[in-house]
Design a protein around this motif. Structure first.
Motif, PDB file in Angstrom:
ATOM      1  N   ILE A   6       5.319  -9.444  -7.640  1.00 49.76           N
ATOM      2  CA  ILE A   6       6.119 -10.476  -6.946  1.00 49.76           C
ATOM      3  C   ILE A   6       7.019 -10.994  -7.754  1.00 49.76           C
ATOM      4  O   ILE A   6       8.223 -11.182  -7.400  1.00 49.76           O
ATOM      5  CB  ILE A   6       5.220 -11.401  -6.252  1.00 49.76           C
ATOM      6  CG1 ILE A   6       6.094 -12.371  -5.367  1.00 49.76           C
ATOM      7  CG2 ILE A   6       4.593 -12.472  -7.548  1.00 49.76           C
ATOM      8  CD1 ILE A   6       6.370 -11.732  -4.234  1.00 49.76           C
ATOM      9  N   SER A   7       6.745 -10.789  -9.159  1.00 44.29           N
ATOM     10  CA  SER A   7       8.068 -11.440  -9.997  1.00 44.29           C
ATOM     11  C   SER A   7       9.192 -10.531  -9.945  1.00 44.29           C
ATOM     12  O   SER A   7      10.376 -10.853 -10.185  1.00 44.29           O
ATOM     13  CB  SER A   7       7.221 -11.384 -11.464  1.00 44.29           C
ATOM     14  OG  SER A   7       8.294 -11.748 -12.553  1.00 44.29           O
ATOM     15  N   ASN A   8       8.853  -9.146 -10.197  1.00 42.57           N
ATOM     16  CA  ASN A   8       9.737  -8.221 -10.035  1.00 42.57           C
ATOM     17  C   ASN A   8      10.728  -8.191  -8.644  1.00 42.57           C
ATOM     18  O   ASN A   8      11.952  -8.094  -8.587  1.00 42.57           O
ATOM     19  CB  ASN A   8       9.456  -6.764 -10.300  1.00 42.57           C
ATOM     20  CG  ASN A   8       9.174  -6.679 -11.876  1.00 42.57           C
ATOM     21  OD1 ASN A   8       9.693  -7.296 -12.586  1.00 42.57           O
ATOM     22  ND2 ASN A   8       8.430  -5.717 -12.133  1.00 42.57           N
ATOM     23  N   VAL A   9       9.975  -8.466  -7.550  1.00 42.23           N
ATOM     24  CA  VAL A   9      10.543  -8.589  -6.175  1.00 42.23           C
ATOM     25  C   VAL A   9      11.493  -9.814  -6.149  1.00 42.23           C
ATOM     26  O   VAL A   9      12.570  -9.789  -5.827  1.00 42.23           O
ATOM     27  CB  VAL A   9       9.586  -8.869  -5.172  1.00 42.23           C
ATOM     28  CG1 VAL A   9      10.539  -9.030  -3.608  1.00 42.23           C
ATOM     29  CG2 VAL A   9       8.606  -7.462  -4.962  1.00 42.23           C
ATOM     30  N   ASN A  10      11.001 -10.915  -6.738  1.00 44.44           N
ATOM     31  CA  ASN A  10      11.825 -12.073  -7.036  1.00 44.44           C
ATOM     32  C   ASN A  10      12.972 -11.885  -7.850  1.00 44.44           C
ATOM     33  O   ASN A  10      14.240 -12.380  -7.457  1.00 44.44           O
ATOM     34  CB  ASN A  10      11.095 -13.295  -7.475  1.00 44.44           C
ATOM     35  CG  ASN A  10      11.933 -14.535  -7.438  1.00 44.44           C
ATOM     36  OD1 ASN A  10      12.237 -14.715  -6.409  1.00 44.44           O
ATOM     37  ND2 ASN A  10      12.020 -15.087  -8.666  1.00 44.44           N
ATOM     38  N   GLN A  11      12.956 -11.047  -8.929  1.00 46.17           N
ATOM     39  CA  GLN A  11      14.224 -10.643  -9.783  1.00 46.17           C
ATOM     40  C   GLN A  11      15.177  -9.728  -8.973  1.00 46.17           C
ATOM     41  O   GLN A  11      16.257 -10.017  -8.843  1.00 46.17           O
ATOM     42  CB  GLN A  11      13.775 -10.037 -10.802  1.00 46.17           C
ATOM     43  CG  GLN A  11      13.107 -10.763 -12.033  1.00 46.17           C
ATOM     44  CD  GLN A  11      12.685  -9.748 -12.864  1.00 46.17           C
ATOM     45  OE1 GLN A  11      11.404 -10.074 -13.665  1.00 46.17           O
ATOM     46  NE2 GLN A  11      13.375  -9.011 -13.566  1.00 46.17           N
TER      47      GLN A  11
ATOM     48  N   SER B  70      15.442  -9.869  -5.406  1.00 47.32           N
ATOM     49  CA  SER B  70      16.083 -10.780  -4.505  1.00 47.32           C
ATOM     50  C   SER B  70      17.089 -11.723  -5.031  1.00 47.32           C
ATOM     51  O   SER B  70      18.194 -11.914  -4.566  1.00 47.32           O
ATOM     52  CB  SER B  70      14.733 -11.616  -3.871  1.00 47.32           C
ATOM     53  OG  SER B  70      15.318 -12.871  -3.149  1.00 47.32           O
ATOM     54  N   ARG B  71      16.952 -12.036  -6.404  1.00 47.47           N
ATOM     55  CA  ARG B  71      18.182 -12.967  -6.886  1.00 47.47           C
ATOM     56  C   ARG B  71      19.287 -11.866  -7.181  1.00 47.47           C
ATOM     57  O   ARG B  71      20.539 -12.561  -7.103  1.00 47.47           O
ATOM     58  CB  ARG B  71      17.540 -13.607  -8.132  1.00 47.47           C
ATOM     59  CG  ARG B  71      16.576 -14.712  -8.021  1.00 47.47           C
ATOM     60  CD  ARG B  71      15.932 -15.311  -9.184  1.00 47.47           C
ATOM     61  NE  ARG B  71      15.142 -16.352  -8.990  1.00 47.47           N
ATOM     62  CZ  ARG B  71      15.321 -17.593  -9.042  1.00 47.47           C
ATOM     63  NH1 ARG B  71      16.368 -18.069  -9.481  1.00 47.47           N
ATOM     64  NH2 ARG B  71      14.168 -18.289  -8.922  1.00 47.47           N
TER      65      ARG B  71
ATOM     66  N   ALA C 174      18.770  -7.161 -12.501  1.00 44.56           N
ATOM     67  CA  ALA C 174      17.348  -7.502 -12.123  1.00 44.56           C
ATOM     68  C   ALA C 174      16.574  -7.257 -13.490  1.00 44.56           C
ATOM     69  O   ALA C 174      15.135  -7.535 -13.507  1.00 44.56           O
ATOM     70  CB  ALA C 174      16.802  -6.789 -11.131  1.00 44.56           C
ATOM     71  N   HIS C 175      16.974  -6.746 -14.622  1.00 43.80           N
ATOM     72  CA  HIS C 175      16.266  -6.637 -15.841  1.00 43.80           C
ATOM     73  C   HIS C 175      14.973  -5.512 -15.580  1.00 43.80           C
ATOM     74  O   HIS C 175      13.965  -5.802 -16.121  1.00 43.80           O
ATOM     75  CB  HIS C 175      15.853  -7.725 -16.643  1.00 43.80           C
ATOM     76  CG  HIS C 175      16.992  -8.895 -16.333  1.00 43.80           C
ATOM     77  ND1 HIS C 175      18.023  -8.908 -17.187  1.00 43.80           N
ATOM     78  CD2 HIS C 175      17.087 -10.171 -15.984  1.00 43.80           C
ATOM     79  CE1 HIS C 175      18.680  -9.898 -17.319  1.00 43.80           C
ATOM     80  NE2 HIS C 175      18.239 -10.482 -16.335  1.00 43.80           N
ATOM     81  N   LEU C 176      15.325  -4.425 -14.944  1.00 47.23           N
ATOM     82  CA  LEU C 176      14.535  -3.321 -14.640  1.00 47.23           C
ATOM     83  C   LEU C 176      15.149  -1.965 -14.940  1.00 47.23           C
ATOM     84  O   LEU C 176      16.043  -1.998 -15.327  1.00 47.23           O
ATOM     85  CB  LEU C 176      14.261  -3.299 -13.092  1.00 47.23           C
ATOM     86  CG  LEU C 176      13.507  -4.553 -12.529  1.00 47.23           C
ATOM     87  CD1 LEU C 176      13.243  -4.374 -11.005  1.00 47.23           C
ATOM     88  CD2 LEU C 176      12.253  -4.837 -13.032  1.00 47.23           C
ATOM     89  N   THR C 177      14.339  -1.174 -15.265  1.00 43.50           N
ATOM     90  CA  THR C 177      14.848   0.161 -15.559  1.00 43.50           C
ATOM     91  C   THR C 177      15.368   0.896 -14.233  1.00 43.50           C
ATOM     92  O   THR C 177      14.939   0.876 -13.064  1.00 43.50           O
ATOM     93  CB  THR C 177      13.585   1.033 -16.302  1.00 43.50           C
ATOM     94  OG1 THR C 177      12.825   1.633 -15.444  1.00 43.50           O
ATOM     95  CG2 THR C 177      13.415   0.355 -17.683  1.00 43.50           C
TER      96      THR C 177
ATOM     97  N   LEU D  72      14.143 -14.579  -0.831  1.00 41.17           N
ATOM     98  CA  LEU D  72      13.028 -13.625  -1.095  1.00 41.17           C
ATOM     99  C   LEU D  72      12.190 -13.504   0.557  1.00 41.17           C
ATOM    100  O   LEU D  72      11.761 -12.522   0.730  1.00 41.17           O
ATOM    101  CB  LEU D  72      11.845 -14.373  -1.906  1.00 41.17           C
ATOM    102  CG  LEU D  72      10.661 -13.721  -2.177  1.00 41.17           C
ATOM    103  CD1 LEU D  72      10.946 -12.218  -2.896  1.00 41.17           C
ATOM    104  CD2 LEU D  72      10.014 -14.485  -3.381  1.00 41.17           C
ATOM    105  N   SER D  73      12.466 -14.525   1.191  1.00 38.85           N
ATOM    106  CA  SER D  73      11.696 -14.670   2.664  1.00 38.85           C
ATOM    107  C   SER D  73      12.464 -13.507   3.472  1.00 38.85           C
ATOM    108  O   SER D  73      11.926 -12.769   4.259  1.00 38.85           O
ATOM    109  CB  SER D  73      11.891 -16.024   3.390  1.00 38.85           C
ATOM    110  OG  SER D  73      13.141 -16.505   3.353  1.00 38.85           O
TER     111      SER D  73
END
Length: 132
Positions: A49-54, A56-57, A30-33, A63-64
């Motif tokens: 919400i952008s990070n939640v979407n990442q 989710s993917r 998800a490209h997070l630390t 996402l829903s």
């Protein structure tokens, strides 16, 4: 932080477990630390919400679904609906459904191997759709 952050963090942690991913694997996908994901899962930060979407993917969860906090309350209704639908199915079809559910619960993908090549139990309605 707040109840919503905690609920979202718990859902992310749950779906990470279902996907059998470590925190490090999910964070990378998800490209997070790792530290940030840890804080998210513990409800310690407000996530964009952008990070939640990442996430989710990366989890492969729509996402829903990830944001469906009320799904817990529908569990009993879904179980009741399933019970009602299978109450009158023939024993061989019930056995096939049981096999499919066990396979799904153990992480298997549903497919022809789970219920015969045609997708219907042998000797019972092969090629026919059941009308309700």
């Amino acid at each position: 932080m707040n109840e919503l952050s905690e609920k979202l963090g718990a859902r992310i942690r749950y779906f990470r477990g279902v996907a059998r991913l470590s925190q490090s694997e999910l964070a990378g996908a998800a490209h997070l630390t790792n530290g940030y994901l840890s804080d998210v899962e513990r409800g310690k930060v407000n996530i964009s919400i952008s990070n939640v979407n990442q996430l989710s993917r990366a989890l492969g969860v729509p996402l829903s679904i990830l944001l469906d906090f009320d799904g817990e309350g529908r569990r009993e209704a879904m179980q009741d609906a399933i019970r009602a639908k299978v109450a009158d199915v023939p024993d061989d079809m019930l056995a096939a459904l049981h096999h499919i559910v066990l396979g799904l619960a153990n992480g298997a993908e549903p497919g022809p191997a789970a219920s015969g090549a045609s997708g219907a139990p042998e000797g019972r309605g092969a090629g026919k759709a059941r009308e309700d």
